[in-house]
Design an enzyme around this catalytic site. Structure first.
Site, PDB file in Angstrom:
ATOM      1  N   TYR A  58       0.951  -1.033   0.074  1.00 38.38           N
ATOM      2  CA  TYR A  58       0.075  -0.071   0.058  1.00 38.38           C
ATOM      3  C   TYR A  58       1.016   1.345  -0.054  1.00 38.38           C
ATOM      4  O   TYR A  58       1.436   1.674   1.031  1.00 38.38           O
ATOM      5  CB  TYR A  58      -0.974  -0.007   1.442  1.00 38.38           C
ATOM      6  CG  TYR A  58      -1.833  -1.238   1.370  1.00 38.38           C
ATOM      7  CD1 TYR A  58      -2.042  -2.041  -0.030  1.00 38.38           C
ATOM      8  CD2 TYR A  58      -2.458  -1.665   2.545  1.00 38.38           C
ATOM      9  CE1 TYR A  58      -2.737  -3.283   0.250  1.00 38.38           C
ATOM     10  CE2 TYR A  58      -3.178  -2.746   2.641  1.00 38.38           C
ATOM     11  CZ  TYR A  58      -3.311  -3.539   1.418  1.00 38.38           C
ATOM     12  OH  TYR A  58      -4.197  -4.754   1.636  1.00 38.38           O
ATOM     13  N   PRO A 197     -15.119  -4.797   2.861  1.00 40.25           N
ATOM     14  CA  PRO A 197     -16.422  -5.341   3.304  1.00 40.25           C
ATOM     15  C   PRO A 197     -17.525  -4.531   3.002  1.00 40.25           C
ATOM     16  O   PRO A 197     -18.712  -5.080   3.052  1.00 40.25           O
ATOM     17  CB  PRO A 197     -16.159  -5.275   4.876  1.00 40.25           C
ATOM     18  CG  PRO A 197     -15.085  -4.157   5.068  1.00 40.25           C
ATOM     19  CD  PRO A 197     -14.327  -4.182   3.818  1.00 40.25           C
ATOM     20  N   GLY A 201     -17.215   0.926  -1.073  1.00 44.49           N
ATOM     21  CA  GLY A 201     -18.014   2.243  -1.034  1.00 44.49           C
ATOM     22  C   GLY A 201     -19.455   1.970  -1.571  1.00 44.49           C
ATOM     23  O   GLY A 201     -20.379   2.246  -1.111  1.00 44.49           O
ATOM     24  N   LEU A 202     -19.314   0.569  -2.610  1.00 52.16           N
ATOM     25  CA  LEU A 202     -20.482   0.330  -3.051  1.00 52.16           C
ATOM     26  C   LEU A 202     -21.910   0.122  -1.995  1.00 52.16           C
ATOM     27  O   LEU A 202     -22.985   0.540  -2.242  1.00 52.16           O
ATOM     28  CB  LEU A 202     -20.652  -0.591  -3.902  1.00 52.16           C
ATOM     29  CG  LEU A 202     -20.102  -0.382  -5.551  1.00 52.16           C
ATOM     30  CD1 LEU A 202     -18.765   0.252  -5.625  1.00 52.16           C
ATOM     31  CD2 LEU A 202     -20.523  -1.597  -6.367  1.00 52.16           C
ATOM     32  N   LEU A 203     -21.428  -0.351  -0.985  1.00 52.81           N
ATOM     33  CA  LEU A 203     -22.302  -0.837   0.122  1.00 52.81           C
ATOM     34  C   LEU A 203     -22.613   0.141   1.042  1.00 52.81           C
ATOM     35  O   LEU A 203     -23.495  -0.081   2.254  1.00 52.81           O
ATOM     36  CB  LEU A 203     -22.062  -2.159   0.767  1.00 52.81           C
ATOM     37  CG  LEU A 203     -22.199  -3.511  -0.142  1.00 52.81           C
ATOM     38  CD1 LEU A 203     -21.361  -4.784   0.408  1.00 52.81           C
ATOM     39  CD2 LEU A 203     -23.728  -3.793  -0.120  1.00 52.81           C
ATOM     40  N   THR A 204     -22.484   1.572   0.649  1.00 49.18           N
ATOM     41  CA  THR A 204     -23.053   2.618   1.436  1.00 49.18           C
ATOM     42  C   THR A 204     -24.170   3.190   0.799  1.00 49.18           C
ATOM     43  O   THR A 204     -24.691   4.128   1.083  1.00 49.18           O
ATOM     44  CB  THR A 204     -22.010   3.582   1.718  1.00 49.18           C
ATOM     45  OG1 THR A 204     -21.395   4.196   0.415  1.00 49.18           O
ATOM     46  CG2 THR A 204     -20.638   3.129   2.394  1.00 49.18           C
ATOM     47  N   GLY A 205     -24.150   2.793  -0.658  1.00 45.48           N
ATOM     48  CA  GLY A 205     -25.095   3.410  -1.374  1.00 45.48           C
ATOM     49  C   GLY A 205     -24.875   4.868  -2.025  1.00 45.48           C
ATOM     50  O   GLY A 205     -25.563   5.432  -2.906  1.00 45.48           O
ATOM     51  N   LYS A 206     -23.490   4.854  -2.244  1.00 44.60           N
ATOM     52  CA  LYS A 206     -23.017   6.228  -2.649  1.00 44.60           C
ATOM     53  C   LYS A 206     -22.946   6.249  -4.254  1.00 44.60           C
ATOM     54  O   LYS A 206     -23.037   7.521  -4.891  1.00 44.60           O
ATOM     55  CB  LYS A 206     -21.789   6.501  -2.047  1.00 44.60           C
ATOM     56  CG  LYS A 206     -20.569   5.908  -2.659  1.00 44.60           C
ATOM     57  CD  LYS A 206     -19.196   5.800  -1.918  1.00 44.60           C
ATOM     58  CE  LYS A 206     -18.872   7.189  -1.289  1.00 44.60           C
ATOM     59  NZ  LYS A 206     -17.908   7.030  -0.239  1.00 44.60           N
TER      60      LYS A 206
HETATM   61  N1  LIG Z   1      -5.683  -8.799   1.113  1.00 46.94           N
HETATM   62  C1  LIG Z   1      -5.861  -8.077   0.132  1.00 46.94           C
HETATM   63  O1  LIG Z   1      -5.590  -8.537  -0.949  1.00 46.94           O
HETATM   64  C2  LIG Z   1      -6.506  -6.695   0.267  1.00 46.94           C
HETATM   65  C3  LIG Z   1      -7.302  -6.070  -1.014  1.00 46.94           C
HETATM   66  C4  LIG Z   1      -8.056  -5.027  -0.722  1.00 46.94           C
HETATM   67  C5  LIG Z   1      -8.164  -4.514   0.379  1.00 46.94           C
HETATM   68  N2  LIG Z   1      -7.708  -5.018   1.682  1.00 46.94           N
HETATM   69  C6  LIG Z   1      -7.513  -4.410   2.646  1.00 46.94           C
HETATM   70  O2  LIG Z   1      -8.978  -4.180   3.240  1.00 46.94           O
HETATM   71  C7  LIG Z   1      -9.020  -2.732   3.467  1.00 46.94           C
HETATM   72  C8  LIG Z   1     -10.456  -2.339   3.285  1.00 46.94           C
HETATM   73  O3  LIG Z   1     -10.945  -2.658   1.953  1.00 46.94           O
HETATM   74  P1  LIG Z   1     -11.135  -1.579   1.036  1.00 46.94           P
HETATM   75  O4  LIG Z   1     -10.418  -0.348   1.291  1.00 46.94           O
HETATM   76  O5  LIG Z   1     -10.900  -2.351  -0.441  1.00 46.94           O
HETATM   77  O6  LIG Z   1     -12.638  -1.467   0.729  1.00 46.94           O
HETATM   78  P2  LIG Z   1     -13.769  -1.074   1.877  1.00 46.94           P
HETATM   79  O7  LIG Z   1     -13.418  -1.050   3.287  1.00 46.94           O
HETATM   80  O8  LIG Z   1     -15.040  -1.902   1.396  1.00 46.94           O
HETATM   81  O9  LIG Z   1     -14.160   0.372   1.548  1.00 46.94           O
HETATM   82  C9  LIG Z   1     -13.652   1.476   2.056  1.00 46.94           C
HETATM   83  C10 LIG Z   1     -13.823   2.788   1.217  1.00 46.94           C
HETATM   84  O10 LIG Z   1     -15.191   3.057   1.288  1.00 46.94           O
HETATM   85  C11 LIG Z   1     -15.541   4.531   1.587  1.00 46.94           C
HETATM   86  N3  LIG Z   1     -16.230   4.552   2.846  1.00 46.94           N
HETATM   87  C12 LIG Z   1     -15.745   3.972   3.829  1.00 46.94           C
HETATM   88  N4  LIG Z   1     -16.574   4.350   5.008  1.00 46.94           N
HETATM   89  C13 LIG Z   1     -17.708   4.986   4.380  1.00 46.94           C
HETATM   90  C14 LIG Z   1     -18.894   5.608   5.040  1.00 46.94           C
HETATM   91  N5  LIG Z   1     -19.277   5.370   6.333  1.00 46.94           N
HETATM   92  N6  LIG Z   1     -19.592   6.365   3.897  1.00 46.94           N
HETATM   93  C15 LIG Z   1     -19.423   6.363   2.782  1.00 46.94           C
HETATM   94  N7  LIG Z   1     -18.223   5.925   2.423  1.00 46.94           N
HETATM   95  C16 LIG Z   1     -17.201   5.212   2.830  1.00 46.94           C
HETATM   96  C17 LIG Z   1     -14.040   5.338   1.295  1.00 46.94           C
HETATM   97  O11 LIG Z   1     -13.937   5.431   0.039  1.00 46.94           O
HETATM   98  P3  LIG Z   1     -14.510   7.005  -0.795  1.00 46.94           P
HETATM   99  O12 LIG Z   1     -14.752   7.790   0.485  1.00 46.94           O
HETATM  100  O13 LIG Z   1     -13.294   7.052  -1.617  1.00 46.94           O
HETATM  101  O14 LIG Z   1     -15.799   6.367  -1.254  1.00 46.94           O
HETATM  102  C18 LIG Z   1     -13.060   3.924   1.815  1.00 46.94           C
HETATM  103  O15 LIG Z   1     -12.033   4.085   1.412  1.00 46.94           O
HETATM  104  C19 LIG Z   1      -7.979  -2.207   2.945  1.00 46.94           C
HETATM  105  O16 LIG Z   1      -7.870  -0.891   3.449  1.00 46.94           O
HETATM  106  C20 LIG Z   1      -6.977  -3.129   3.291  1.00 46.94           C
HETATM  107  O17 LIG Z   1      -6.412  -3.157   4.516  1.00 46.94           O
HETATM  108  C21 LIG Z   1      -6.811  -6.300   1.643  1.00 46.94           C
END
Ligand SMILES: NC(=O)c1ccc[n+]([C@@H]2O[C@H](COP(=O)([O-])OP(=O)(O)OC[C@H]3O[C@@H](n4cnc5c(N)ncnc54)[C@H](OP(=O)(O)O)[C@@H]3O)[C@@H](O)[C@H]2O)c1
Length: 330
Positions: A58, A197, A201-206
């Site tokens: 990262y 999870p 962001g798709l699962l916030t409905g944005k």
């Molecule tokens: N092992 C692997 O291969 C792998 C791969 C991917 C991720 N990961 C790990 O998993 C973590 C989480 O996954 P991810 O970052 O891919 O996806 P995520 O947690 O599903 O989504 C995070 C994004 O959603 C938006 N968000 C978060 N909270 C929100 C809220 N309350 N309301 C509206 N928008 C919100 C933000 O982006 P915006 O504000 O820009 O919309 C944020 O960056 C990563 O940080 C990383 O540590 C691991």
């Protein structure tokens, strides 16, 4: 905050983990304000999130640096989960990568060190042996894997080395691990840490439609292969994805809970799940995500969510790789 004791580890993780990928901005995420990132991480810690997931990948160490800057003074009170990339799976390189991670993190131990993706070119048993050595030497407290499918999990089990977790893409609109990986993890006592999870962001409905989703987030197999950054060859299932999101939103509204909290609470209710790893780009998002811990889902609610997301689960199938048609999850 609830905590969860990982097997083969002498510590607990928090049941919400803060994901430190998006806070570095750049690839997949675009511009990110550093103050927002530091505030987000501190907000998480101040509200009981002890566990932070990062990786050298990262921002080429930037995420590990940022975590050290945000919470270095709280080192004894936080759990750091970091990762080594598959290019470094030769035993001597695992050791070197860990040393680099320790430097980036400005610490002398990593709590949970994870193999980021399988590397079929290098004997897994050798890589696991290097992790065990790091543990014996006190450089790490436990080790886990990520994106490991059934075959690699079998190798782990047969090797006698003890992994503490498997970090996998898992959410309401990506349930591929349920076909065979989650059942194996349950039976092998390898808890799942769920990444993406809220499906980035798709699962916030944005986003109201596929067209609104930025290209770098529309790389997943939900979207057509014609999206500029797609690496897969699938047709995608955009209409079904957005229909499913609409139904989840309707159900969230009916139950007076946000879509994001509902999605995270659903994960917390799954057998075999230790914790979702959720990203947050500022303190406000973290605050909102923390409200998940107040949500109590009834068995009927869980089964309704299972039902409305089943067609999409079947359409996307058992390939647990979010981004590629030929699964790298082996
Ligand atoms: N092992 C692997 O291969 C792998 C791969 C991917 C991720 N990961 C790990 O998993 C973590 C989480 O996954 P991810 O970052 O891919 O996806 P995520 O947690 O599903 O989504 C995070 C994004 O959603 C938006 N968000 C978060 N909270 C929100 C809220 N309350 N309301 C509206 N928008 C919100 C933000 O982006 P915006 O504000 O820009 O919309 C944020 O960056 C990563 O940080 C990383 O540590 C691991």
């Amino acid at each position: 905050m609830e905590n969860y004791k990982l097997p083969h580890a002498d510590f607990e993780i928090s049941r919400l983990i803060f994901g430190c990928w998006a806070v570095v901005g750049g690839f997949n995420w675009g511009h990110q304000d550093k103050k927002d990132s530091l505030d987000a991480m501190r907000e998480a810690f101040d509200n009981g999130i002890s566990t932070f997931d990062t990786a050298e990948a990262y921002g080429n160490g930037a995420s590990e640096n940022l975590l050290a800057e945000a919470l270095g003074d709280k080192r004894q009170d936080i759990i750091i989960a970091s990762k080594v990339g598959p290019q470094d799976f030769l035993p001597e390189n695992v050791i070197k990568a860990c040393e680099k991670g320790l430097k980036n993190l400005k610490t002398d131990y990593i709590d949970l060190y994870q193999l980021h993706w399988p590397n079929p070119e290098i004997p897994l048993v050798d890589t696991l042996g290097a992790l065990q050595k790091l543990k014996d030497d006190g450089k790490i407290r436990a080790y886990g894997v990520s994106n490991f499918g059934n075959q690699s999990l079998d190798t782990c089990k047969d090797s006698g080395f003890t992994i503490s977790s498997n970090q996998m893409a898992y959410n309401l609109i990506f349930r591929a691990i349920e076909f065979s990986i989650l059942p194996q993890c349950v039976s092998d006592n390898v808890p799942i840490l769920c990444y993406s999870p809220i499906m980035q962001g798709l699962l916030t409905g944005k986003f109201a439609s596929a067209a609104e989703v930025p290209d770098d987030r529309a790389r997943t197999r939900h979207f057509t292969k014609d999206r500029p950054q797609a690496r897969h060859q699938d047709e995608g299932c955009e209409a079904l994805t957005f229909q499913t999101l609409k139904e989840i939103k309707k159900f969230a509204d009916e139950n007076d809970v946000s879509m994001g909290n509902l999605s995270l609470a659903w994960l917390l209710a799954q057998k075999g799940v230790a914790a979702p790893i959720v990203g947050g780009r500022n303190a406000d998002q973290v605050k909102k995500n923390l409200k998940t811990m107040e949500v109590k889902l009834t068995p009927d609610m869980i089964s309704h969510l299972n039902d409305i997301t089943l067609p999409l689960k079947e359409e996307l199938g058992n390939n647990a790789d979010l981004w590629e048609s030929v699964s790298r999850v082996v």
